[in-house]
Design a protein around this motif. Structure first.
Motif, PDB file in Angstrom:
ATOM      1  N   PHE A   1       0.864  -1.370  -0.243  1.00  0.00           N
ATOM      2  CA  PHE A   1      -0.009  -0.041   0.055  1.00  0.00           C
ATOM      3  C   PHE A   1       0.953   1.214   0.113  1.00  0.00           C
ATOM      4  O   PHE A   1       0.565   2.337  -0.692  1.00  0.00           O
ATOM      5  CB  PHE A   1      -0.939   0.102   1.195  1.00  0.00           C
ATOM      6  N   GLN A   2       2.036   1.291   0.657  1.00  0.00           N
ATOM      7  CA  GLN A   2       3.006   2.413   0.811  1.00  0.00           C
ATOM      8  C   GLN A   2       3.277   2.839  -0.594  1.00  0.00           C
ATOM      9  O   GLN A   2       3.424   3.891  -1.065  1.00  0.00           O
ATOM     10  CB  GLN A   2       4.188   1.982   1.796  1.00  0.00           C
ATOM     11  N   ASP A   3       3.519   1.835  -1.638  1.00  0.00           N
ATOM     12  CA  ASP A   3       4.062   2.203  -2.821  1.00  0.00           C
ATOM     13  C   ASP A   3       2.930   2.935  -3.511  1.00  0.00           C
ATOM     14  O   ASP A   3       3.180   3.996  -4.273  1.00  0.00           O
ATOM     15  CB  ASP A   3       4.545   0.868  -3.675  1.00  0.00           C
ATOM     16  N   VAL A   4       1.667   2.488  -3.616  1.00  0.00           N
ATOM     17  CA  VAL A   4       0.480   2.795  -4.063  1.00  0.00           C
ATOM     18  C   VAL A   4       0.048   4.119  -3.864  1.00  0.00           C
ATOM     19  O   VAL A   4      -0.018   5.092  -4.641  1.00  0.00           O
ATOM     20  CB  VAL A   4      -0.538   1.959  -3.875  1.00  0.00           C
ATOM     21  N   LYS A   5       0.173   4.147  -2.294  1.00  0.00           N
ATOM     22  CA  LYS A   5      -0.276   5.691  -1.731  1.00  0.00           C
ATOM     23  C   LYS A   5       0.811   6.548  -2.279  1.00  0.00           C
ATOM     24  O   LYS A   5       0.411   7.830  -2.797  1.00  0.00           O
ATOM     25  CB  LYS A   5       0.038   5.694  -0.097  1.00  0.00           C
ATOM     26  N   ASP A   6       2.078   6.386  -2.332  1.00  0.00           N
ATOM     27  CA  ASP A   6       3.068   7.329  -2.841  1.00  0.00           C
ATOM     28  C   ASP A   6       2.986   7.778  -4.466  1.00  0.00           C
ATOM     29  O   ASP A   6       3.078   9.022  -4.728  1.00  0.00           O
ATOM     30  CB  ASP A   6       4.423   6.903  -2.650  1.00  0.00           C
ATOM     31  N   GLU A   7       2.486   6.631  -5.186  1.00  0.00           N
ATOM     32  CA  GLU A   7       2.376   7.026  -6.641  1.00  0.00           C
ATOM     33  C   GLU A   7       1.068   7.788  -6.826  1.00  0.00           C
ATOM     34  O   GLU A   7       0.995   8.481  -7.508  1.00  0.00           O
ATOM     35  CB  GLU A   7       2.063   5.451  -7.252  1.00  0.00           C
ATOM     36  N   ILE A   8      -0.174   7.560  -5.954  1.00  0.00           N
ATOM     37  CA  ILE A   8      -1.228   8.329  -6.258  1.00  0.00           C
ATOM     38  C   ILE A   8      -0.981   9.797  -5.845  1.00  0.00           C
ATOM     39  O   ILE A   8      -1.175  10.877  -6.411  1.00  0.00           O
ATOM     40  CB  ILE A   8      -2.438   7.762  -5.115  1.00  0.00           C
ATOM     41  N   PHE A   9      -0.118  10.065  -4.678  1.00  0.00           N
ATOM     42  CA  PHE A   9      -0.021  11.402  -4.221  1.00  0.00           C
ATOM     43  C   PHE A   9       0.793  12.185  -5.171  1.00  0.00           C
ATOM     44  O   PHE A   9       0.801  13.434  -5.651  1.00  0.00           O
ATOM     45  CB  PHE A   9       0.642  11.538  -2.678  1.00  0.00           C
ATOM     46  N   ASP A  10       1.860  11.244  -5.747  1.00  0.00           N
ATOM     47  CA  ASP A  10       2.842  11.971  -6.830  1.00  0.00           C
ATOM     48  C   ASP A  10       1.991  12.349  -8.151  1.00  0.00           C
ATOM     49  O   ASP A  10       2.221  13.343  -8.810  1.00  0.00           O
ATOM     50  CB  ASP A  10       3.807  10.888  -7.218  1.00  0.00           C
ATOM     51  N   MET A  11       0.942  11.377  -8.471  1.00  0.00           N
ATOM     52  CA  MET A  11       0.154  11.737  -9.587  1.00  0.00           C
ATOM     53  C   MET A  11      -0.831  12.722  -9.290  1.00  0.00           C
ATOM     54  O   MET A  11      -0.925  13.997 -10.258  1.00  0.00           O
ATOM     55  CB  MET A  11      -0.743  10.517 -10.014  1.00  0.00           C
ATOM     56  N   VAL A  12      -1.314  13.019  -8.319  1.00  0.00           N
ATOM     57  CA  VAL A  12      -2.412  13.977  -8.006  1.00  0.00           C
ATOM     58  C   VAL A  12      -1.559  15.437  -7.758  1.00  0.00           C
ATOM     59  O   VAL A  12      -2.090  16.665  -7.927  1.00  0.00           O
ATOM     60  CB  VAL A  12      -3.267  13.723  -6.843  1.00  0.00           C
ATOM     61  N   LYS A  13      -0.626  15.454  -6.951  1.00  0.00           N
ATOM     62  CA  LYS A  13       0.089  16.435  -6.462  1.00  0.00           C
ATOM     63  C   LYS A  13      -0.843  17.647  -5.540  1.00  0.00           C
ATOM     64  O   LYS A  13      -1.155  18.589  -6.154  1.00  0.00           O
ATOM     65  CB  LYS A  13       0.901  17.265  -7.585  1.00  0.00           C
ATOM     66  N   PRO A  14      -1.422  17.005  -4.648  1.00  0.00           N
ATOM     67  CA  PRO A  14      -2.517  18.095  -3.922  1.00  0.00           C
ATOM     68  C   PRO A  14      -1.843  19.113  -3.383  1.00  0.00           C
ATOM     69  O   PRO A  14      -0.541  19.147  -2.921  1.00  0.00           O
ATOM     70  CB  PRO A  14      -3.085  17.134  -3.142  1.00  0.00           C
TER      71      PRO A  14
END
Length: 449
Positions: free
Chosen positions: A383-396
């Motif tokens: 999950f940590q890898d996926v979470k980091d990818e999501i935040f990198d994609m979105v850049k909130p």
């Protein structure tokens, strides 16, 4: 009069105390006197106030039948008058003849053009109905790269046609605006589309028994995208501004290609496809979908956690989903790049109703993806890898929270939501590089053969 006498009288008057009631009465008398004087003086000073026109008219109540009928008739007469102000086919043909007659050489390839001087001449000859189109600002809008400052006759004529069509359509929609407030309710739009069906050749094959389902399918797209707050009404102006009406009226084309029909939500094949899917999912044939029945939608790889949220947030009847609610679900999943679809899915993902997704929310949904991976014999992804990818994609804006606007602005909302709700979607994302490589190899093999 001596001031000493006045003072004595004043002192004598103050000694004779008035009751509280008398003082209040005196105060009210004085207030009334001075207010009346002020109001009267203001009227005299501003006589033009009397001529201010009335700007608010109360809508007639349901029991005021005569006033309602009067209002309906007045609106009908108004719309008829507006309709007569539009150019008819004969007048449009005459306009084209005048434009063609006054074209200005030299031509650009095969395209006829006209300069501003001839443009004004045509405007004078075309008649009063065309006056609004022959304005300097219209000419300036249509100037592009012509070295002589001319405009394309075809572009100008298309502009006129488009304007006439918009006004005709607005009048047509306004006839169904029962409230007369510039918007259509769901029942109003249903009546409009139902009466439009016989004028669309591409829908000739539909059986009349299917009309109600077709109308429901068509209307849901308008309301899903144009009524995000679910108020139950849509502005006529918004209907005209979007492309949905163009897609619907495209069905007038008797030679519409099969590809165009497949991509058009309003076409007969599309409506039959969506309704057919609904019937196939409805295994117990009760006209409704349970959570178990909906789980077989698409590739049947959506997580139970996501489906639970669908049935928690969406309108259901005894825990089952009707066709209208199903249409919203389909529109959201088939248009995940659109803000309205992302808003629908975001509401389901926001389990705490905080207006944002945090690490807990992401983990809550991705844990279900991990469980499905185990069931299908796949090694779960961290999950940590996926979470980091999501935040990198979105850049909130906030590094710990993802808002709906962040998802929309990132242009990655469809990818993020797919990762969280659908195992097949996550697998496709996770193996995207290998899939691209395979596509390239297949393309190369085809070229070699």
């Amino acid at each position: 009069m001596d001031w000493r006498d006045v003072l004595r009288r004043r002192l004598a008057a103050s000694n004779s105390k008035k009751s509280e009631k008398e003082l209040k009465d005196e105060e009210m008398d004085l207030f009334t006197k001075y207010y009346t004087e002020w109001k009267g003086g203001r009227k005299n000073a501003n006589a033009f106030y009397k001529s201010i026109p009335r700007f608010y008219y109360r809508l007639p109540a349901e029991d005021e039948v005569l006033l309602q009928k009067l209002r309906e008739e007045s609106r009908a007469v108004f719309l008829q008058r507006k309709s007569r102000e539009l150019l008819d086919n004969e007048e449009l043909q005459n306009l084209w003849f005048l434009l063609d007659k006054h074209q200005t050489p030299p031509m650009i390839g095969e395209e006829a053009v006209i300069n501003y001087e001839n443009f004004l001449k045509v405007g004078e000859k075309a008649g009063p109905k065309c006056k609004q189109f022959f304005m300097a600002k219209v000419f300036a809008k249509l100037i592009h790269t012509d070295p002589y400052g001319r405009i394309s006759i075809m572009q100008f004529f298309n502009y006129v046609m488009r304007k006439v069509w918009l006004h005709q359509t607005r009048i047509g929609l306004s006839l169904y605006d029962v409230a007369g407030q510039g918007y259509l309710r769901e029942s109003d739009l249903e009546n409009y589309i139902l009466e439009l069906i016989p004028t669309l050749p591409q829908l000739d094959g539909l059986e009349k028994s299917f009309y109600s389902f077709y109308v429901c399918t068509a209307v849901r797209k308008f309301f899903f995208f144009l009524d995000p707050l679910r108020t139950g009404k849509i502005k006529i102006q918004d209907i005209l501004a979007c492309s949905f009406l163009d897609d619907l009226l495209e069905l007038r084309d008797e030679e519409l290609s099969k590809e165009s029909q497949e991509t058009n939500w309003f076409s007969a094949p599309s409506a039959l496809r969506v309704y057919g899917q609904y019937l196939n999912l409805d295994k117990d044939h009760n006209g409704m979908l349970s959570k178990e029945e909906l789980s077989r939608y698409g590739t049947a790889t959506m997580t139970n956690v996501f489906l639970d949220r669908v049935f928690q947030e969406c309108l259901t009847y005894d825990g089952e989903m009707d066709y209208k609610t199903y249409l919203d679900f389909v529109l959201a999943l088939e248009n995940r790049k659109e803000p309205a679809a992302l808003q629908y899915i975001f509401k389901l993902l926001d389990i705490e109703n905080r207006g944002y997704l945090n690490v807990f929310s992401l983990n809550y949904f991705f844990r279900a993806i991990q469980e499905l991976m185990k069931i299908h014999g796949q090694d779960p992804v961290s999950f940590q890898d996926v979470k980091d990818e999501i935040f990198d994609m979105v850049k909130p804006k906030d590094p710990l929270k993802i808002s709906l606007q962040d998802l929309i602005n990132s242009n990655q909302g469809d990818t993020v939501t797919t990762i969280l709700i659908d195992l097949n979607g996550f697998w496709t994302y996770e193996n995207r590089e290998a899939l691209v490589a395979n596509d390239n190899e297949n393309t190369a093999d085809l070229e070699d053969t």
